[in-house]
Design a protein around this motif. Sequence first.
Motif, short mmCIF file in Angstrom:
data_model
loop_
_atom_site.label_atom_id
_atom_site.label_comp_id
_atom_site.label_asym_id
_atom_site.label_seq_id
_atom_site.Cartn_x
_atom_site.Cartn_y
_atom_site.Cartn_z
N ILE A 9 -0.52 9.27 -1.83
CA ILE A 9 -0.80 7.37 -1.86
C ILE A 9 -1.69 7.38 -3.15
N ASP A 10 -2.08 8.52 -3.70
CA ASP A 10 -2.96 8.44 -5.05
C ASP A 10 -1.80 7.86 -6.19
N LYS A 17 0.64 -1.30 0.06
CA LYS A 17 -0.05 0.18 0.23
C LYS A 17 1.15 0.93 0.48
N LEU A 18 2.08 1.35 0.12
CA LEU A 18 3.27 2.70 0.97
C LEU A 18 4.14 2.20 -0.07
N CYS A 20 5.06 4.80 -3.41
CA CYS A 20 4.58 6.70 -2.93
C CYS A 20 5.59 6.81 -2.46
N MET A 21 6.29 6.14 -1.12
CA MET A 21 7.06 6.76 -0.01
C MET A 21 8.56 5.80 -0.47
N ALA A 22 8.55 5.12 -1.36
CA ALA A 22 10.29 5.23 -2.36
C ALA A 22 10.26 6.69 -3.87
N LEU A 45 5.32 -7.60 -10.86
CA LEU A 45 6.32 -7.54 -9.93
C LEU A 45 6.17 -6.99 -8.55
N ASP A 46 7.20 -7.21 -7.51
CA ASP A 46 7.26 -7.01 -5.83
C ASP A 46 7.57 -5.60 -5.76
N GLY A 47 6.20 -5.69 -4.79
CA GLY A 47 6.10 -4.45 -4.59
C GLY A 47 7.10 -4.00 -3.43
N PHE A 48 7.83 -5.20 -2.73
CA PHE A 48 9.00 -4.64 -2.10
C PHE A 48 10.22 -3.95 -3.00
N SER A 49 10.98 -4.34 -3.48
CA SER A 49 12.28 -4.70 -4.30
C SER A 49 11.77 -3.43 -5.68
#
Lengths: 649, 188
Positions: free
Chosen positions: A323-324, A312-313, A316-318, A338-342
């Motif tokens: 948030i949009d 969720k974040l 936008c944080m990277a 695609l992996d949402g962490f890396s």
Amino acid sequence: MRYAETGYNLEVDLTRGTVKRVQSDPRLTELHLGGQGTAAKILWERVPPETDPLTPENFLIFSAGLLHGTPVPGANRTSVSTFSPLTNLYVNSLMGGWFGPELKHAGYDKIVIGGESPGLVYLYIHNDKVEIRDASHLAGKGCQETATLLREELKDPRIQVAAIGLAGENRVFQATIEHANSSASRHGVGAVMGAKRLKAIAVRGTKDLNIASPAKLWELCRNKYQEIHDNKNCGDPMAHDHNESFHVDNFAWGNARTRRKGYWSKEREERWVAQWKEVRTRDSGCYNCPKDCHYTISYPGRHPYFLKCFNKLTYCMAAFEEIDFNYDILGLTSAYGLDGFSTPQVLAFAVELYEAGILTDKELPDFPADGAGRFFYLLEKVVRREGIGDVLANGVSRAAAEIGNGAEAFDHNTTKKVEQVPLKLGVINYPFFLMYCTGEKMNITQIEGSFPQAPIADREKRQKFVESWNAAPERFKKWFLEWEPKEHMPIEAAVNVCDWNESMHYVDDAIGTCAWLSSFRGQFGGSPPYHLFNLPEIISLATGMELDSDRLMEISRRNRQLVRALNIRRGLRRAEEKPPEDHWKIRDHEMEQKHLDAYYEFKGWTRDGIPTKETLDGLGLGYVSDDFVNRGILPDCDSVPVRKAGESR
Amino acid sequence: MEVVAVSNQLKKRTVKEIRVNLDKCIGCRACEVACSGFHAKPKYSSINPERSRVRVVMDLLSDVYVPIRAGDYTQAECSGRNTYTINGKEYTQCSFCSVSCPARDLFREPDSGLPLKCDMCEDDPTLAEPMCVQVCRCGALTYASWEEDVAEESVRRGEMEIGLECLVTRFGKDKVADAFDQLMGEKR
């Protein structure tokens, strides 16, 4: 008669285009349970250590957990085990949803995939009918669209699909395998599937599964639904909590460097909640679990997708955006797989390199000025491995080395080439130090979980926590009671905490239960629905195996040592076992190494992190120690004395 | 449905209902798990959603989650091919239909192909609620029952009668009679 498991694996050779239904050895269930345990055994036997993960000689294994298809609520996580192109080491990535149970009902515990298809194909499994089919019409299609098209093509809405998107097809190291509301996202398992030219697996099963003590197991499970539903400490709280202050104020933004304390405010919360109400369509669960940890997002102009957990974040944080932007870009990355962490960290890394002048307009022509624009721009390059995207698609660590020119300094948040949670903290926490260093999963959220991250300051509350802490063996209660804020636990405690935390994950990953109901959630509230003391009975009733907590831990240890052995054989040693460079500001090198020494000793490893012959032989892994001796990884016992596990130096 | 005789010639029947709130369904299919277990013989010996008399018709990304209970068997497809839009979501006519029908493979025993029908988990002793409702903790399925006057007593048919009738409809009287005779011959 085999209970809880089908007793059959599906062997697929994509080079030859053959499929075989092969009976598995029931003794392996006794030794490893199932899931990643038995998958690790297959990888040990069949994949020589010099194998490049993206070649036909690598195997990609989808394993249903031992308890999938039984009535045990929350047993639905499918293991994807292989060797990772990102780390060049073993990877076990998990996905929830409905895939594993469907596979069991089709009559298989595993799909073991080797070789490489000449053209893009998909695998269709409907009970005994298994076909490798042409998938050229699905090339470039999004993961979710692929699932929809396959259901239409095969005229069965109840088919469960696991598919790769463009990222997997192009062997991007952040590529996932997406299934329904979930994905196996870690360390490029999607790239391995892409290298095998396997676009998707469509599975449908209608067969029965035998259970050893069905009535007793049902009685036990029946009460679990309510318990799990009502237990606020299990499931994913992020799915329903709109106060994001913990993450946005404490986790680092951009390329995991910048803390933005005070970012969160009432006004922002209202705005974010309003936005969430606009795009969220429904909370949903996984197979046979009363928790609703996922939800669907319908963002204008994007294919609908599922959102889960920290995804969720992360974007936008990277990108330093609101948030949009996150809802928007996830529509694309879910389709690409695609992996949402890396992935966000890879993109933020590239932005930093551009700002530092290491990447220029030459590599990034017409590079936009805003965070969102830059991320969309980079995303297309990475997912197509186009230009500089071809380098970035290998992950931060490899890209930094390849780009050079000072880029290495921007690779500060990886361990064993894996992008880590963007956290920058003050004083070192030794259990976490050990978990970062030695965890074979290399993602902290999949190693931590049973023991609380921090002490409880109020002694009364601490006492109360311990009194209701049914999941913990006694020694942990003592250590937790004695743990004061701003103090370190004894080395022995840190070692045990690391070991227990990861042991519970090894149990989950063999039986297929969700970490949100067990291994990851004990640390919060101490009352996970599944733990060391109630799982043996559940597994026994399902399988007919005789099992108690000690024996369950022994199996967990065996699986853990086997996974360690896979990596040792591929070259992993102590030198690589360290946390991200600046994860903690205040470090103590000597104490860190003391902890590492103590942990290796506890595990029965040599000073270099290699499981000793005694350790391996004691767990019935004599074939591993023989191999180690033959390869010269371990000395030949007859000629050189080796320190015994547990013996002091 | 259960018929209960009460005094002064009035007949009452207990109507049992499972209410479905589509908005609360999370798609976990615990109802299918529980139903198939409860109806397995011996009880709970197999968990197989394919044998369940309640199925969740799902299209995750179109936000369609519809638990339906198995109703009567029919030999022929109906002519209904309507599409309904409710609150912006599209449902086909089949989405809410409980019939075991040739148009789809819902509500058929996977081995024999015989139709399945929800019996509200009638059992001895009676369950407080049907099993699917008991495990549906998100509240999509709820149970209600009440009593109603009935004009005359209807005869309750057992599983054997229903099963036999299905066989007769499917294979014809003669074939079933032949099979029966043959079976008896072998037994003797």
